[in-house]
Design a protein around this motif. Structure first.
Motif, PDB file in Angstrom:
ATOM      1  N   ASP A  76     -15.405   1.624  15.142  1.00  0.00           N
ATOM      2  CA  ASP A  76     -14.977   2.400  14.236  1.00  0.00           C
ATOM      3  C   ASP A  76     -13.372   2.414  14.198  1.00  0.00           C
ATOM      4  OD1 ASP A  76     -16.904   3.275  12.192  1.00  0.00           O
ATOM      5  OD2 ASP A  76     -17.530   5.191  13.487  1.00  0.00           O
ATOM      6  N   SER A  77     -12.840   2.811  15.370  1.00  0.00           N
ATOM      7  CA  SER A  77     -11.438   2.728  15.372  1.00  0.00           C
ATOM      8  C   SER A  77     -10.962   1.364  15.301  1.00  0.00           C
ATOM      9  CB  SER A  77     -11.241   3.376  16.982  1.00  0.00           C
ATOM     10  OG  SER A  77     -11.494   4.931  16.799  1.00  0.00           O
ATOM     11  N   CYS A  78     -11.455   0.502  16.016  1.00  0.00           N
ATOM     12  CA  CYS A  78     -10.853  -0.902  16.114  1.00  0.00           C
ATOM     13  C   CYS A  78     -10.813  -1.343  14.849  1.00  0.00           C
ATOM     14  CB  CYS A  78     -11.372  -1.809  16.996  1.00  0.00           C
ATOM     15  SG  CYS A  78     -11.363  -1.252  18.765  1.00  0.00           S
ATOM     16  N   LEU A  79     -12.111  -1.324  13.918  1.00  0.00           N
ATOM     17  CA  LEU A  79     -12.182  -1.983  12.632  1.00  0.00           C
ATOM     18  C   LEU A  79     -11.556  -1.402  11.492  1.00  0.00           C
ATOM     19  CD1 LEU A  79     -13.706  -4.401  11.182  1.00  0.00           C
ATOM     20  CD2 LEU A  79     -15.786  -2.984  11.019  1.00  0.00           C
ATOM     21  N   GLY A  80     -11.526   0.182  11.812  1.00  0.00           N
ATOM     22  CA  GLY A  80     -11.254   0.879  10.748  1.00  0.00           C
ATOM     23  C   GLY A  80      -9.445   0.818  10.873  1.00  0.00           C
ATOM     24  N   ALA A  81      -8.898   0.746  11.844  1.00  0.00           N
ATOM     25  CA  ALA A  81      -7.645   0.328  11.872  1.00  0.00           C
ATOM     26  C   ALA A  81      -7.005  -0.859  10.924  1.00  0.00           C
ATOM     27  CB  ALA A  81      -6.806   0.160  13.234  1.00  0.00           C
ATOM     28  N   ILE A  82      -7.754  -1.867  11.244  1.00  0.00           N
ATOM     29  CA  ILE A  82      -7.361  -3.249  10.466  1.00  0.00           C
ATOM     30  C   ILE A  82      -7.584  -2.931   8.785  1.00  0.00           C
ATOM     31  CG2 ILE A  82      -7.962  -5.671  10.391  1.00  0.00           C
ATOM     32  CD1 ILE A  82      -6.451  -4.847  12.780  1.00  0.00           C
ATOM     33  N   ILE A  83      -8.939  -2.302   8.725  1.00  0.00           N
ATOM     34  CA  ILE A  83      -9.186  -2.224   7.268  1.00  0.00           C
ATOM     35  C   ILE A  83      -8.276  -1.224   6.418  1.00  0.00           C
ATOM     36  CG2 ILE A  83     -10.775  -1.501   5.652  1.00  0.00           C
ATOM     37  CD1 ILE A  83     -11.410  -4.299   7.224  1.00  0.00           C
ATOM     38  N   TRP A  84      -7.916  -0.061   7.155  1.00  0.00           N
ATOM     39  CA  TRP A  84      -7.203   0.568   6.620  1.00  0.00           C
ATOM     40  C   TRP A  84      -5.678   0.082   6.518  1.00  0.00           C
ATOM     41  CZ3 TRP A  84      -7.485   5.070   4.275  1.00  0.00           C
ATOM     42  CH2 TRP A  84      -6.315   6.159   4.058  1.00  0.00           C
ATOM     43  N   TYR A  85      -5.189  -0.466   7.423  1.00  0.00           N
ATOM     44  CA  TYR A  85      -3.929  -1.369   7.081  1.00  0.00           C
ATOM     45  C   TYR A  85      -3.885  -2.298   6.217  1.00  0.00           C
ATOM     46  CZ  TYR A  85       0.223  -4.065   8.094  1.00  0.00           C
ATOM     47  OH  TYR A  85       1.352  -4.822   8.159  1.00  0.00           O
ATOM     48  N   LEU A  86      -5.170  -3.159   5.817  1.00  0.00           N
ATOM     49  CA  LEU A  86      -4.978  -4.144   4.854  1.00  0.00           C
ATOM     50  C   LEU A  86      -5.378  -3.548   3.430  1.00  0.00           C
ATOM     51  CD1 LEU A  86      -6.901  -6.923   6.854  1.00  0.00           C
ATOM     52  CD2 LEU A  86      -4.474  -6.646   6.331  1.00  0.00           C
ATOM     53  N   LEU A  87      -6.220  -2.424   3.365  1.00  0.00           N
ATOM     54  CA  LEU A  87      -6.766  -2.397   2.277  1.00  0.00           C
ATOM     55  C   LEU A  87      -6.738  -0.631   1.930  1.00  0.00           C
ATOM     56  CD1 LEU A  87      -9.814  -4.428   1.819  1.00  0.00           C
ATOM     57  CD2 LEU A  87      -7.984  -4.722   0.610  1.00  0.00           C
ATOM     58  N   GLY A  88      -7.217   0.035   2.658  1.00  0.00           N
ATOM     59  CA  GLY A  88      -7.346   1.442   2.565  1.00  0.00           C
ATOM     60  C   GLY A  88      -6.048   2.373   2.133  1.00  0.00           C
ATOM     61  N   TYR A  89      -5.057   2.137   2.956  1.00  0.00           N
ATOM     62  CA  TYR A  89      -3.884   2.866   2.827  1.00  0.00           C
ATOM     63  C   TYR A  89      -3.498   2.429   1.408  1.00  0.00           C
ATOM     64  CZ  TYR A  89       0.662   5.050   3.832  1.00  0.00           C
ATOM     65  OH  TYR A  89       1.558   5.787   3.652  1.00  0.00           O
ATOM     66  N   GLY A  90      -3.434   1.401   0.738  1.00  0.00           N
ATOM     67  CA  GLY A  90      -3.090   0.874  -0.461  1.00  0.00           C
ATOM     68  C   GLY A  90      -3.879   1.593  -1.614  1.00  0.00           C
ATOM     69  N   PHE A  91      -5.211   1.521  -1.431  1.00  0.00           N
ATOM     70  CA  PHE A  91      -5.758   2.265  -2.466  1.00  0.00           C
ATOM     71  C   PHE A  91      -5.721   3.933  -2.501  1.00  0.00           C
ATOM     72  CE2 PHE A  91      -9.229  -1.518  -2.025  1.00  0.00           C
ATOM     73  CZ  PHE A  91      -8.758  -2.091  -2.996  1.00  0.00           C
ATOM     74  N   ALA A  92      -5.684   4.404  -1.307  1.00  0.00           N
ATOM     75  CA  ALA A  92      -5.103   5.750  -1.277  1.00  0.00           C
ATOM     76  C   ALA A  92      -3.798   6.358  -1.622  1.00  0.00           C
ATOM     77  CB  ALA A  92      -5.452   6.124   0.240  1.00  0.00           C
ATOM     78  N   TYR A  93      -2.731   5.642  -1.417  1.00  0.00           N
ATOM     79  CA  TYR A  93      -1.535   6.155  -1.693  1.00  0.00           C
ATOM     80  C   TYR A  93      -0.477   5.234  -2.665  1.00  0.00           C
ATOM     81  CZ  TYR A  93      -2.469   9.761   1.643  1.00  0.00           C
ATOM     82  OH  TYR A  93      -3.010  10.902   2.057  1.00  0.00           O
ATOM     83  N   GLY A  94      -1.064   3.911  -2.613  1.00  0.00           N
ATOM     84  CA  GLY A  94      -0.173   3.002  -3.472  1.00  0.00           C
ATOM     85  C   GLY A  94       1.214   3.040  -3.360  1.00  0.00           C
ATOM     86  N   ASP A  95       1.915   3.419  -4.790  1.00  0.00           N
ATOM     87  CA  ASP A  95       3.425   3.443  -4.931  1.00  0.00           C
ATOM     88  C   ASP A  95       3.535   4.596  -6.196  1.00  0.00           C
ATOM     89  OD1 ASP A  95       2.994   2.311  -7.154  1.00  0.00           O
ATOM     90  OD2 ASP A  95       4.037   0.256  -6.401  1.00  0.00           O
ATOM     91  N   SER A  96       4.794   4.608  -6.732  1.00  0.00           N
ATOM     92  CA  SER A  96       5.044   5.726  -7.642  1.00  0.00           C
ATOM     93  C   SER A  96       4.578   5.398  -8.992  1.00  0.00           C
ATOM     94  CB  SER A  96       6.427   5.886  -7.714  1.00  0.00           C
ATOM     95  OG  SER A  96       6.913   4.835  -7.945  1.00  0.00           O
ATOM     96  N   ASN A  97       3.721   4.129  -8.901  1.00  0.00           N
ATOM     97  CA  ASN A  97       3.443   3.697 -10.420  1.00  0.00           C
ATOM     98  C   ASN A  97       1.893   3.411 -10.313  1.00  0.00           C
ATOM     99  OD1 ASN A  97       6.201   3.332 -11.643  1.00  0.00           O
ATOM    100  ND2 ASN A  97       6.268   1.453 -10.342  1.00  0.00           N
ATOM    101  N   ASP A  98       1.247   4.222  -9.589  1.00  0.00           N
ATOM    102  CA  ASP A  98      -0.150   4.362  -9.777  1.00  0.00           C
ATOM    103  C   ASP A  98      -1.015   4.995 -10.948  1.00  0.00           C
ATOM    104  OD1 ASP A  98      -0.059   2.950  -7.206  1.00  0.00           O
ATOM    105  OD2 ASP A  98      -0.453   4.812  -6.170  1.00  0.00           O
ATOM    106  N   ASN A  99      -2.357   4.706 -11.058  1.00  0.00           N
ATOM    107  CA  ASN A  99      -2.955   5.483 -12.115  1.00  0.00           C
ATOM    108  C   ASN A  99      -3.654   6.401 -11.429  1.00  0.00           C
ATOM    109  OD1 ASN A  99      -5.761   4.439 -11.190  1.00  0.00           O
ATOM    110  ND2 ASN A  99      -5.134   2.513 -11.673  1.00  0.00           N
ATOM    111  N   VAL A 100      -4.322   7.280 -11.991  1.00  0.00           N
ATOM    112  CA  VAL A 100      -4.882   8.607 -11.487  1.00  0.00           C
ATOM    113  C   VAL A 100      -6.108   8.310 -10.785  1.00  0.00           C
ATOM    114  CG1 VAL A 100      -3.973   9.878 -13.474  1.00  0.00           C
ATOM    115  CG2 VAL A 100      -6.102   8.995 -13.699  1.00  0.00           C
ATOM    116  N   PHE A 101      -6.734   7.191 -10.930  1.00  0.00           N
ATOM    117  CA  PHE A 101      -7.855   7.071 -10.053  1.00  0.00           C
ATOM    118  C   PHE A 101      -7.678   6.146  -8.783  1.00  0.00           C
ATOM    119  CE2 PHE A 101     -11.756   4.289  -9.189  1.00  0.00           C
ATOM    120  CZ  PHE A 101     -12.715   5.198  -9.251  1.00  0.00           C
ATOM    121  N   ILE A 102      -6.916   5.235  -8.583  1.00  0.00           N
ATOM    122  CA  ILE A 102      -6.919   4.574  -7.264  1.00  0.00           C
ATOM    123  C   ILE A 102      -5.243   4.047  -7.370  1.00  0.00           C
ATOM    124  CG2 ILE A 102      -7.279   2.271  -8.434  1.00  0.00           C
ATOM    125  CD1 ILE A 102      -9.225   1.663  -6.002  1.00  0.00           C
ATOM    126  N   GLY A 103      -4.986   3.673  -6.053  1.00  0.00           N
ATOM    127  CA  GLY A 103      -3.759   3.393  -5.776  1.00  0.00           C
ATOM    128  C   GLY A 103      -3.488   1.700  -5.949  1.00  0.00           C
TER     129      GLY A 103
END
Length: 464
Positions: A76-103
């Motif tokens: 969980d930790s090993c795979l989660g770190a890679i996926i969170w770095y590549l995708l998850g963090y972006g979908f969660a926090y994006g930037d200042s021009n995101d929509n209300v649903f997803i980053g």
């Protein structure tokens, strides 16, 4: 022109102003450095919760599946770190021009910061923020492993870990915690639904998400072989090591001070009372856990006449989950009540699972799903006006004024439940349809340690 005394006074004032500017700059730099260290420290505590989950789950499953559950936890930790770095963090926090649903901001997918540049002043705070949020994502995925323990195939486990860490969980994070989320009380520049949901450290975002996914997974998998007899009555399948179970509970309890306390994200920032909030959070977290643990063990004894050590453990965890959403906005007396009521939520949900013949070896849904729901809902009752941060000024209905925060909490819960249930149903349903979800009967009966992981976890016979 200035006379000599006036010129001297001007030079002195100018010197004071320059000194003040230097001191302010120095104070800001020290605060930034301190907050970076603080987030790393809190993140390490949260990451250490993975050890707690590992010990708790290893002790709760039967000895023949110890290696299997530990392998899943560390992956969980090993795979989660890679996926969170590549995708998850972006979908969660994006930037200042995101929509209300997803980053959507590209800078947060596989993020990199030019920290060598002379203009860089974050003092590592951006890196620390990623690390802290990763530890939460890893926790959300690990919760699911308890509900599907002892019969879920490793390949299926890795697939759903990717889906939860990379998409299902990040979307919920964006809704509730991002400054542009549709239900975020931090969305001060937009118009969040009913002023936003208050879920400070994640009773709903982390725990209910993991708990609902665990419920869906357990239902899709079906019970372990022998868990219910021919008449549908439950057959006890006790864990093999109470020492590991309670060690895991204590590690999780310690880590929770980073989980809840660290969610202030800062203690050194100037002009804001985050250090005060951190201290109060540690008090409310402690009281809720203690109250729930005591309540569960007492009522378990009244029903079974056994002083059950694991009842205390699960009660403590249920109390911790119950206070996580509101730890920063409630008084200590309210934390005790939330923990006490959380004990009944936990016990009721646990018995309901058995009634429905859904086999959840770790009570993942009862502890995290049901108590996560309760934790978010309870904020609508107990959030103190002086602490509540709903954009529209709503607070708990036990206090005078606009006590309509409960509406925002309920709407958020409904939307989160629908999202996680539907997405988890699609994910686990697809795995089941593909024949990938459950291990074969002979492997389950033998135990996955011997059949898949090279032998038993314990050497029980001495070698000559």
């Amino acid at each position: 022109a200035f006379c000599a005394p006036c010129a001297a006074k001007k030079r002195l004032c100018t010197g004071y102003r320059r000194a003040a500017m230097v001191l302010n700059l120095l104070a800001a730099n020290v605060a930034a450095k301190g907050d970076t260290f603080y987030l790393i420290w809190a993140g390490v505590l949260v990451f250490f919760m993975q050890a707690g989950f590992g010990m708790l789950e290893a002790g709760t499953v039967r000895a023949k599946n110890t290696k299997n559950i530990l392998l899943k936890n560390i992956l969980d930790s090993c795979l989660g770190a890679i996926i969170w770095y590549l995708l998850g963090y972006g979908f969660a926090y994006g930037d200042s021009n995101d929509n209300v649903f997803i980053g959507t901001g590209a800078s947060s997918f596989a993020p990199h910061y030019n920290d060598w540049d002379a203009s860089y002043t974050a003092e590592g705070g951006d890196w620390a923020g990623w690390f802290f949020q990763f530890t939460f994502a890893a926790a959300a995925a690990t919760i699911v492993s308890g509900g599907v323990a002892e019969r879920c195939a490793l390949g299926a486990y890795l697939i759903y870990s990717i889906c939860i860490t990379g998409f299902i969980y990040p979307v919920v994070v964006h809704w509730i915690w991002d400054s542009e989320g549709m239900m975020s009380a931090f969305n001060t520049g937009g118009s969040p639904i009913l002023g936003g949901c208050i879920d400070f450290a994640g009773s709903g975002v982390v725990h209910m998400t993991g708990g609902i996914a665990a419920l869906v997974g357990a239902a899709m998998l079906g019970p372990r072989i022998g868990r219910f007899d021919a008449n549908g009555s439950p057959v006890p399948m006790p864990g093999h090591n109470s020492v590991l179970q309670i060690l895991g509970v204590f590690i999780l309890w310690v880590g929770w001070y980073g989980f809840n306390g660290g969610s202030t994200l800062s203690v050194f920032a100037l002009g804001v009372p985050y250090a005060r909030d951190l201290a109060r959070v540690c008090v409310t977290t402690t009281l809720s856990a203690a109250a729930c643990g005591l309540s569960v063990v007492v009522f378990t004894y009244l029903m079974t006449h056994v002083w059950d050590v694991m009842a205390v453990g699960n009660g403590v965890l249920a109390g911790l989950v119950s206070i996580t959403a509101g730890c920063v906005v409630v008084d200590p007396w309210a934390a005790i009540i939330m923990g006490l009521l959380g004990s009944f939520v936990y016990m009721g949900a646990s018995k309901l699972m058995i009634k429905l013949k859904i086999d959840d070896p770790l009570d993942a849904f009862a502890v995290h799903g049901a108590c996560g729901f309760w934790g978010v809902l309870a904020v609508g009752a107990f959030a103190r006006p002086e602490y509540a941060y709903n954009v529209d000024g709503r607070h708990g209905f036990f206090y005078a004024g606009d006590g309509s925060l409960i509406g925002a909490q309920i709407v958020a819960l409904i939307i989160e439940l629908a999202w996680v249930s539907i997405m988890s149903g699609i994910m686990f349903g697809a795995l089941k349809a593909a024949g990938m979800l459950r291990v074969p009967t002979e492997i389950e009966e033998m135990g996955m340690d011997v059949s898949k992981h090279g032998g038993d976890a314990y050497e029980l016979q001495s070698k000559p």
